[in-house]
Design a protein around this motif. Structure first.
Motif, PDB file in Angstrom:
ATOM      1  N   PRO A 309       5.165  17.688 -29.871  1.00 18.44           N
ATOM      2  CA  PRO A 309       4.815  17.625 -28.447  1.00 18.44           C
ATOM      3  C   PRO A 309       4.161  16.298 -28.073  1.00 18.44           C
ATOM      4  O   PRO A 309       4.437  15.747 -27.009  1.00 18.44           O
ATOM      5  CB  PRO A 309       3.849  18.804 -28.286  1.00 18.44           C
ATOM      6  N   ALA A 310       3.322  15.764 -28.952  1.00 19.27           N
ATOM      7  CA  ALA A 310       2.673  14.480 -28.680  1.00 19.27           C
ATOM      8  C   ALA A 310       3.694  13.361 -28.581  1.00 19.27           C
ATOM      9  O   ALA A 310       3.613  12.501 -27.698  1.00 19.27           O
ATOM     10  CB  ALA A 310       1.656  14.168 -29.771  1.00 19.27           C
ATOM     11  N   GLY A 311       4.662  13.345 -29.506  1.00 15.80           N
ATOM     12  CA  GLY A 311       5.675  12.304 -29.488  1.00 15.80           C
ATOM     13  C   GLY A 311       6.569  12.392 -28.272  1.00 15.80           C
ATOM     14  O   GLY A 311       6.910  11.375 -27.652  1.00 15.80           O
ATOM     15  N   MET A 312       6.945  13.602 -27.910  1.00 22.02           N
ATOM     16  CA  MET A 312       7.807  13.780 -26.743  1.00 22.02           C
ATOM     17  C   MET A 312       7.102  13.352 -25.465  1.00 22.02           C
ATOM     18  O   MET A 312       7.725  12.788 -24.554  1.00 22.02           O
ATOM     19  CB  MET A 312       8.269  15.239 -26.649  1.00 22.02           C
ATOM     20  N   ASP A 313       5.797  13.605 -25.381  1.00 25.29           N
ATOM     21  CA  ASP A 313       5.029  13.222 -24.196  1.00 25.29           C
ATOM     22  C   ASP A 313       4.402  11.831 -24.318  1.00 25.29           C
ATOM     23  O   ASP A 313       3.771  11.363 -23.364  1.00 25.29           O
ATOM     24  CB  ASP A 313       3.910  14.235 -23.951  1.00 25.29           C
ATOM     25  N   ARG A 314       4.551  11.205 -25.500  1.00 24.73           N
ATOM     26  CA  ARG A 314       3.969   9.891 -25.772  1.00 24.73           C
ATOM     27  C   ARG A 314       2.463   9.903 -25.490  1.00 24.73           C
ATOM     28  O   ARG A 314       1.904   8.985 -24.886  1.00 24.73           O
ATOM     29  CB  ARG A 314       4.670   8.810 -24.950  1.00 24.73           C
ATOM     30  N   ARG A 315       1.799  10.928 -25.985  1.00 25.68           N
ATOM     31  CA  ARG A 315       0.354  11.061 -25.802  1.00 25.68           C
ATOM     32  C   ARG A 315      -0.351  10.499 -27.026  1.00 25.68           C
ATOM     33  O   ARG A 315      -0.385  11.125 -28.090  1.00 25.68           O
ATOM     34  CB  ARG A 315      -0.049  12.518 -25.578  1.00 25.68           C
ATOM     35  N   VAL A 316      -0.907   9.306 -26.876  1.00 27.11           N
ATOM     36  CA  VAL A 316      -1.558   8.601 -27.972  1.00 27.11           C
ATOM     37  C   VAL A 316      -2.986   8.264 -27.566  1.00 27.11           C
ATOM     38  O   VAL A 316      -3.228   7.743 -26.478  1.00 27.11           O
ATOM     39  CB  VAL A 316      -0.796   7.307 -28.338  1.00 27.11           C
ATOM     40  N   VAL A 317      -3.918   8.578 -28.446  1.00 27.02           N
ATOM     41  CA  VAL A 317      -5.337   8.299 -28.229  1.00 27.02           C
ATOM     42  C   VAL A 317      -5.766   7.255 -29.259  1.00 27.02           C
ATOM     43  O   VAL A 317      -5.492   7.420 -30.450  1.00 27.02           O
ATOM     44  CB  VAL A 317      -6.177   9.578 -28.394  1.00 27.02           C
ATOM     45  N   THR A 318      -6.393   6.186 -28.826  1.00 27.56           N
ATOM     46  CA  THR A 318      -6.801   5.133 -29.758  1.00 27.56           C
ATOM     47  C   THR A 318      -8.292   4.848 -29.650  1.00 27.56           C
ATOM     48  O   THR A 318      -8.886   4.917 -28.573  1.00 27.56           O
ATOM     49  CB  THR A 318      -6.048   3.812 -29.508  1.00 27.56           C
ATOM     50  N   VAL A 319      -8.882   4.528 -30.793  1.00 28.27           N
ATOM     51  CA  VAL A 319     -10.279   4.085 -30.867  1.00 28.27           C
ATOM     52  C   VAL A 319     -10.316   2.915 -31.845  1.00 28.27           C
ATOM     53  O   VAL A 319      -9.574   2.903 -32.839  1.00 28.27           O
ATOM     54  CB  VAL A 319     -11.216   5.210 -31.344  1.00 28.27           C
ATOM     55  N   ASP A 320     -11.158   1.934 -31.576  1.00 32.76           N
ATOM     56  CA  ASP A 320     -11.227   0.750 -32.431  1.00 32.76           C
ATOM     57  C   ASP A 320     -11.539   1.110 -33.877  1.00 32.76           C
ATOM     58  O   ASP A 320     -12.374   1.981 -34.154  1.00 32.76           O
ATOM     59  CB  ASP A 320     -12.283  -0.231 -31.913  1.00 32.76           C
ATOM     60  N   ASP A 321     -10.899   0.386 -34.775  1.00 31.69           N
ATOM     61  CA  ASP A 321     -11.043   0.629 -36.207  1.00 31.69           C
ATOM     62  C   ASP A 321     -12.495   0.542 -36.673  1.00 31.69           C
ATOM     63  O   ASP A 321     -12.934   1.321 -37.518  1.00 31.69           O
ATOM     64  CB  ASP A 321     -10.232  -0.411 -37.000  1.00 31.69           C
ATOM     65  N   GLY A 322     -13.226  -0.427 -36.125  1.00 32.87           N
ATOM     66  CA  GLY A 322     -14.569  -0.699 -36.627  1.00 32.87           C
ATOM     67  C   GLY A 322     -15.621   0.309 -36.220  1.00 32.87           C
ATOM     68  O   GLY A 322     -16.769   0.181 -36.629  1.00 32.87           O
ATOM     69  N   VAL A 323     -15.245   1.338 -35.433  1.00 41.47           N
ATOM     70  CA  VAL A 323     -16.267   2.282 -34.955  1.00 41.47           C
ATOM     71  C   VAL A 323     -15.850   3.736 -35.099  1.00 41.47           C
ATOM     72  O   VAL A 323     -16.696   4.622 -35.154  1.00 41.47           O
ATOM     73  CB  VAL A 323     -16.644   1.971 -33.485  1.00 41.47           C
ATOM     74  N   LEU A 324     -14.545   4.024 -35.187  1.00 37.22           N
ATOM     75  CA  LEU A 324     -14.066   5.412 -35.113  1.00 37.22           C
ATOM     76  C   LEU A 324     -14.788   6.345 -36.070  1.00 37.22           C
ATOM     77  O   LEU A 324     -15.301   7.390 -35.680  1.00 37.22           O
ATOM     78  CB  LEU A 324     -12.557   5.462 -35.370  1.00 37.22           C
ATOM     79  N   LEU A 325     -14.828   6.018 -37.353  1.00 36.14           N
ATOM     80  CA  LEU A 325     -15.383   6.926 -38.351  1.00 36.14           C
ATOM     81  C   LEU A 325     -16.735   6.475 -38.889  1.00 36.14           C
ATOM     82  O   LEU A 325     -17.140   6.885 -39.980  1.00 36.14           O
ATOM     83  CB  LEU A 325     -14.392   7.103 -39.508  1.00 36.14           C
ATOM     84  N   ASN A 326     -17.435   5.638 -38.131  1.00 31.86           N
ATOM     85  CA  ASN A 326     -18.733   5.154 -38.611  1.00 31.86           C
ATOM     86  C   ASN A 326     -19.797   6.239 -38.630  1.00 31.86           C
ATOM     87  O   ASN A 326     -20.705   6.201 -39.449  1.00 31.86           O
ATOM     88  CB  ASN A 326     -19.223   3.997 -37.731  1.00 31.86           C
ATOM     89  N   TYR A 327     -19.738   7.172 -37.720  1.00 29.45           N
ATOM     90  CA  TYR A 327     -20.759   8.208 -37.606  1.00 29.45           C
ATOM     91  C   TYR A 327     -22.155   7.579 -37.629  1.00 29.45           C
ATOM     92  O   TYR A 327     -22.952   7.819 -38.526  1.00 29.45           O
ATOM     93  CB  TYR A 327     -20.613   9.242 -38.720  1.00 29.45           C
ATOM     94  N   GLY A 328     -22.401   6.766 -36.617  1.00 30.01           N
ATOM     95  CA  GLY A 328     -23.670   6.068 -36.523  1.00 30.01           C
ATOM     96  C   GLY A 328     -24.193   6.090 -35.105  1.00 30.01           C
ATOM     97  O   GLY A 328     -23.863   6.983 -34.304  1.00 30.01           O
ATOM     98  N   PRO A 329     -24.993   5.105 -34.733  1.00 31.24           N
ATOM     99  CA  PRO A 329     -25.634   5.082 -33.415  1.00 31.24           C
ATOM    100  C   PRO A 329     -24.667   4.975 -32.242  1.00 31.24           C
ATOM    101  O   PRO A 329     -25.066   5.225 -31.101  1.00 31.24           O
ATOM    102  CB  PRO A 329     -26.531   3.840 -33.494  1.00 31.24           C
ATOM    103  N   ARG A 330     -23.402   4.600 -32.490  1.00 35.81           N
ATOM    104  CA  ARG A 330     -22.437   4.506 -31.391  1.00 35.81           C
ATOM    105  C   ARG A 330     -21.460   5.685 -31.366  1.00 35.81           C
ATOM    106  O   ARG A 330     -20.435   5.616 -30.676  1.00 35.81           O
ATOM    107  CB  ARG A 330     -21.675   3.183 -31.481  1.00 35.81           C
ATOM    108  N   THR A 331     -21.772   6.751 -32.051  1.00 40.22           N
ATOM    109  CA  THR A 331     -20.878   7.901 -32.073  1.00 40.22           C
ATOM    110  C   THR A 331     -20.670   8.483 -30.681  1.00 40.22           C
ATOM    111  O   THR A 331     -19.594   9.001 -30.370  1.00 40.22           O
ATOM    112  CB  THR A 331     -21.416   8.981 -33.029  1.00 40.22           C
TER     113      THR A 331
END
Length: 347
Positions: A309-331
């Motif tokens: 369903p995501a591909g058919m609707d072209r629904r893509v969510v992006t977050v910068d590499d340097g922060v996505l999984l940091n789990y820090g003060p900018r979460t």
């Protein structure tokens, strides 16, 4: 490596798996940095304007009360006598130190520390490739590492030189945010600043979550698959329950389809069967990863993506590499971005 790390790590777990597929992947993973995605198609979820890539230090800056002896995650006891020259070996740890207000004392960075205050510091480690010689040449008074930092020989060399080296457990979920901030603050002799930062971070995460629409809270949750992509190295991975993304997606009112599908490890190679079983409504990717496959047009060409369903609707969510999984003060910023992109005008 801007990893599913910070991680970022870009993630460090993804790096370890990618190496098993191809040696070329190592170069691709270690040379990435977080930027905005390109190539999004007309059906891609709306993305907010990119905010400046900065951390927000506490003010006034705290004065370290040293010496302190702290428990290291590898079972050692580490005595810290000076915080004048700090070397964090991951982007996430660098972010915590800088946000505590001790940025002027940070003298080096991992390649995943791409935010403005750290961007001009010398790079002494790229993911699992710590350069002990580079670290020691800077005469640090404290080195901060994660249990995934390595190679082990480099860590031993730094310790053998008499440098205090504190190991912190890596982050995998929202519950790890206050633990890591507290551990770093204690080692730096700024416990009060750590408590203040934890309070601020918790308040901002709670405020970000208020943007989740009632429809998601009542059970109509978007289904999201987290894909780790490095097209130049032909690395295409589907995140499972241990990828680090599940906690963020759940906090944003969504379902991590990899976890729901029973993928018990961190990452597994993408297959049409796995994507069909996941049946995501949206796909979460790191911005640099999306660029590496040629944007949304390239993403839907990966086998199996176009049939979801995501591909058919072209629904893509992006977050910068340097922060996505940091789990820090900018979460809170990560959650706000996820919520905005997942729900659009309904958020």
């Amino acid at each position: 490596m801007p990893t599913p790390a910070a991680s970022t790590r870009f993630p460090r777990r993804a790096l370890a798996l990618a190496v098993t597929f191809t040696a070329v992947a190592v170069a691709a993973l270690t040379g990435c940095a977080g930027t905005s995605a390109t190539g999004a198609g007309p059906g891609t979820a709306a993305r907010p304007a990119a905010a400046p890539d900065r951390v927000e230090p506490l003010a006034p800056a705290p004065l370290p009360a040293l010496p302190v002896t702290a428990a290291s995650a590898d079972g050692r006891r580490v005595t810290v006598t000076s915080a004048d020259r700090i070397v964090p070996l991951s982007g996430s740890l660098n972010e915590i130190v800088q946000t505590l207000g001790l940025g002027p004392q940070v003298i080096a960075r991992d390649i995943t520390a791409t935010f403005e205050q750290a961007a001009q510091l010398p790079v002494v480690t790229r993911g699992h490739d710590v350069s002990a010689e580079s670290v020691l040449s800077l005469r640090p008074t404290l080195v901060l590492a994660e249990t995934t930092s390595g190679p082990a020989e480099a860590v031993r060399q730094i310790r053998d030189a008499g440098i205090p080296l504190l190991v912190v457990d890596p982050a995998k979920s929202l519950e790890d945010v206050p633990k890591r901030i507290e551990a770093v603050a204690a080692a730096l002799g700024v416990k009060d600043a750590g408590a203040r930062l934890n309070e601020r971070t918790a308040e901002r995460i709670a405020a970000a979550r208020k943007g989740i629409p009632a429809s998601a809270a009542s059970g109509k949750k978007p289904r999201v698959a987290f894909l780790y992509l490095r097209g130049t190295a032909s690395v295409y991975l589907l995140g499972g329950s241990d990828s680090g993304a599940a906690s963020l997606l759940e906090a944003a009112g969504a379902v991590d389809t990899g976890k729901e599908s029973g993928l018990g490890k961190d990452f597994t190679p993408i297959t049409s069967e796995a994507l069909a079983a996941a049946a995501p409504d949206a796909i979460l990717v790191m911005s640099k990863g999306l660029e590496s496959v040629g944007g949304t047009d390239g993403l839907v060409k990966i086998p199996g993506v176009a049939q979801t369903p995501a591909g058919m609707d072209r629904r893509v969510v992006t977050v910068d590499d340097g922060v996505l999984l940091n789990y820090g003060p900018r979460t809170d910023q990560v959650l706000s971005s996820l919520i905005s992109q997942l729900y659009g005008k309904n958020a």
